[in-house]
Design a protein around this motif. Sequence first.
Motif, short mmCIF file in Angstrom:
data_model
loop_
_atom_site.label_atom_id
_atom_site.label_comp_id
_atom_site.label_asym_id
_atom_site.label_seq_id
_atom_site.Cartn_x
_atom_site.Cartn_y
_atom_site.Cartn_z
N ALA A 149 0.81 -1.26 -0.08
CA ALA A 149 -0.06 0.06 -0.12
C ALA A 149 0.60 0.92 0.12
CB ALA A 149 -0.59 0.22 0.84
N GLU A 150 0.43 1.96 -0.55
CA GLU A 150 0.78 3.51 -0.90
C GLU A 150 0.64 4.39 0.73
OE1 GLU A 150 3.17 4.83 -2.74
OE2 GLU A 150 3.03 3.76 -4.59
N ALA A 151 1.28 3.72 1.95
CA ALA A 151 1.21 4.23 3.00
C ALA A 151 2.47 3.77 3.94
CB ALA A 151 -0.22 3.57 3.91
N GLU A 157 -6.31 6.60 6.76
CA GLU A 157 -7.04 5.71 4.99
C GLU A 157 -6.47 4.69 5.26
OE1 GLU A 157 -5.60 10.08 5.03
OE2 GLU A 157 -4.59 8.63 5.59
N LEU A 158 -5.40 4.43 5.60
CA LEU A 158 -4.87 2.52 5.10
C LEU A 158 -5.95 1.24 5.75
CD1 LEU A 158 -3.34 0.24 4.62
CD2 LEU A 158 -1.91 0.88 5.63
N PHE A 159 -6.19 2.44 7.73
CA PHE A 159 -7.25 1.26 8.53
C PHE A 159 -8.30 1.47 8.18
CE2 PHE A 159 -3.36 3.02 11.01
CZ PHE A 159 -2.52 1.59 11.20
N ASP A 160 -9.03 2.99 7.61
CA ASP A 160 -9.59 3.00 6.68
C ASP A 160 -11.02 1.66 5.68
OD1 ASP A 160 -10.83 5.20 8.94
OD2 ASP A 160 -10.31 6.03 7.62
N ASN A 161 -9.40 1.69 4.90
CA ASN A 161 -9.60 1.08 3.92
C ASN A 161 -9.66 -0.06 3.85
OD1 ASN A 161 -9.68 3.25 1.71
ND2 ASN A 161 -7.43 3.17 1.00
#
Length: 167
Positions: A149-151, A157-161
């Motif tokens: 992931a681009e994180a 936002e990663l956790f939300d996704n």
Amino acid sequence: ILQEYSEITLIAWSMGVWAASQIMKQYPSLPLSQSIAINGTLYPIHETKGIAPAIFEGTLQGLNDQSLQKFQRRMCGSIAAYKAFQTVAPQRPVEELKEELAAIQKQYLSLPPSDFAWQKAIIGKNDRIFLPDSQWLAWSNKVDSLEYAEAAHYQAELFDNVIMQIN
């Protein structure tokens, strides 16, 4: 309490990946439907598959208010993300954080490795805490799904996704 659930999705982040692995090996009959590791490994303190021991020890020994802020900025990847994190960050004394890191180190070095099998691992390409190459070494051929992931290490936002994908 967990025995009462008919289906469980396990999501763990950072050092929580190792901690969850240790706990889950004690409960092999839980009805896990999914297990997702985010920016962490089964080897939290490891030269090639986690945080290098010298880096971990330096963080532990040098932890103070100023170094904690620096760590959190690295963890978030940008000033904007750091400022957003500060609105939700736990307000804990540095000495308590040092005790927690020391306890993780002691337990990691004294417990046998967990054989808990994670289904999916997500590696942040911009993670500056658990380096992406270290995560790849730790997870390659050990999970059903390995995603990049681009994180940064922490990215809301990663956790939300991830949560949106499981719902």
